[in-house]
Write an enzyme that holds these catalytic residues in place. Structure first.
Site, PDB file in Angstrom:
ATOM      1  N   HIS A  33       0.827  -1.136   0.051  1.00  0.00           N
ATOM      2  CA  HIS A  33       0.010   0.257   0.107  1.00  0.00           C
ATOM      3  C   HIS A  33       0.900   1.100   0.231  1.00  0.00           C
ATOM      4  CE1 HIS A  33      -3.501   2.610   0.514  1.00  0.00           C
ATOM      5  NE2 HIS A  33      -2.873   3.221   1.519  1.00  0.00           N
ATOM      6  N   GLU A  77       8.574   1.147  -3.236  1.00  0.00           N
ATOM      7  CA  GLU A  77       7.771   0.029  -3.212  1.00  0.00           C
ATOM      8  C   GLU A  77       8.630  -1.285  -3.917  1.00  0.00           C
ATOM      9  OE1 GLU A  77       3.728   0.436  -4.685  1.00  0.00           O
ATOM     10  OE2 GLU A  77       3.794   2.503  -4.184  1.00  0.00           O
TER      11      GLU A  77
HETATM   12  C1  GRF Z   1       1.128   0.753  -6.268  1.00  0.00           C
HETATM   13  O1  GRF Z   1       1.438   2.279  -5.940  1.00  0.00           O
HETATM   14  C2  GRF Z   1       0.615  -0.138  -5.039  1.00  0.00           C
HETATM   15  O2  GRF Z   1       1.271   0.418  -3.848  1.00  0.00           O
HETATM   16  C3  GRF Z   1      -0.861   0.028  -5.012  1.00  0.00           C
HETATM   17  O3  GRF Z   1      -1.238  -0.098  -6.337  1.00  0.00           O
HETATM   18  C4  GRF Z   1      -0.394   0.614  -7.178  1.00  0.00           C
HETATM   19  C5  GRF Z   1       0.141  -0.618  -8.112  1.00  0.00           C
HETATM   20  O4  GRF Z   1       0.983  -0.228  -9.050  1.00  0.00           O
HETATM   21  N1  GRF Z   1      -1.597  -0.825  -4.145  1.00  0.00           N
HETATM   22  P1  GRF Z   1       1.709  -1.284  -9.889  1.00  0.00           P
HETATM   23  O5  GRF Z   1       0.552  -1.929 -10.845  1.00  0.00           O
HETATM   24  O6  GRF Z   1       2.532  -2.095  -9.100  1.00  0.00           O
HETATM   25  O7  GRF Z   1       2.509  -0.491 -10.870  1.00  0.00           O
END
Ligand code: GRF
Length: 208
Positions: A108, A173
């Site tokens: 998240h 992330e």
């Molecule tokens: C990311 O920001 C994740 O944290 C959220 O949704 C977005 C997904 O991005 N849950 P991706 O599809 O992984 O590029």
């Protein structure tokens, strides 16, 4: 450890997991990538990496229970041991979440428990916080709740808008999602009393 990655869109976190799994010493592999959205860009990433994919379109089912049964069957068919939600935009029902209790994780884009739900970057800017970030957590039935595995911190800078802040967070992330999977696959992370105990916790990115 066999991963099932659930996506709905772009798939950049999926890509981070694909890249991590390519290293010979990484203790996990992706068994299947499942999208609820036909044509999700992440599906092309999975196919380019030679991974098994499935489209399970929630709109093709009469009920949420039938959709989730199909999802669960696909995960079991591929021998999945850990489910990684990676931009998967459906809220799963308690019965499916409980089936995968402590075997399903999510990323998240906020420092939970702050800014749950959509538009976390706009919410962070509106709140005027000086630091923001992302969280990998075990999934519980309530949205964006559950024991926290890893977090990464980024600064909020003057002139940030949600897009600029999101890009800064997204970079982190891609660091912590593969790290969190590694901790689980190596047996170094366990849920104890709704908190996560970790052996040899890595230094959180962004902190001194
Ligand atoms: C990311 O920001 C994740 O944290 C959220 O949704 C977005 C997904 O991005 N849950 P991706 O599809 O992984 O590029």
């Amino acid at each position: 450890m066999r991963l099932g990655v659930l996506i709905s869109g772009r798939g950049s976190n999926l890509q981070a997991l694909i890249d991590a799994c390519a290293a010979s010493d990484y203790p996990a592999q992706i068994a299947v990538v499942i999208s609820n959205t036909p044509g999700a860009a992440g599906l092309a990433r999975a196919e380019a990496a030679g991974l098994a994919t499935a489209v399970i379109d929630h709109r093709a089912f009469a009920t949420k229970a039938e959709f989730e049964d199909a999802l669960n069957d696909a995960l079991l068919d591929h021998g999945v041991e850990l489910v990684c939600l990676a931009g998967f935009m459906r809220l799963l029902s308690p019965s499916l979440v409980e089936k995968w209790r402590d075997r399903m994780i999510n990323i998240h884009p906020s420092l939970l428990p702050a800014f749950r739900g959509l538009d976390s970057h706009a919410k962070a800017l509106a709140a005027g916080v000086r630091v923001h970030g992302c969280t990998v957590h075990f999934v519980r039935p309530e949205m964006d709740h559950g024991p926290i595995l890893l977090q990464a911190v980024v600064p909020v800078l003057g002139g940030d808008d949600p897009e600029r802040l999101a890009a800064r967070v997204l970079t982190q992330e891609h660091v912590i999602y593969p790290q969190a999977v590694r901790l689980i696959a190596e047996g170094r992370a366990r849920v104890a009393g709704e908190r996560v105990e970790i052996d040899d916790l890595p230094q959180p990115p962004g902190l001194l």
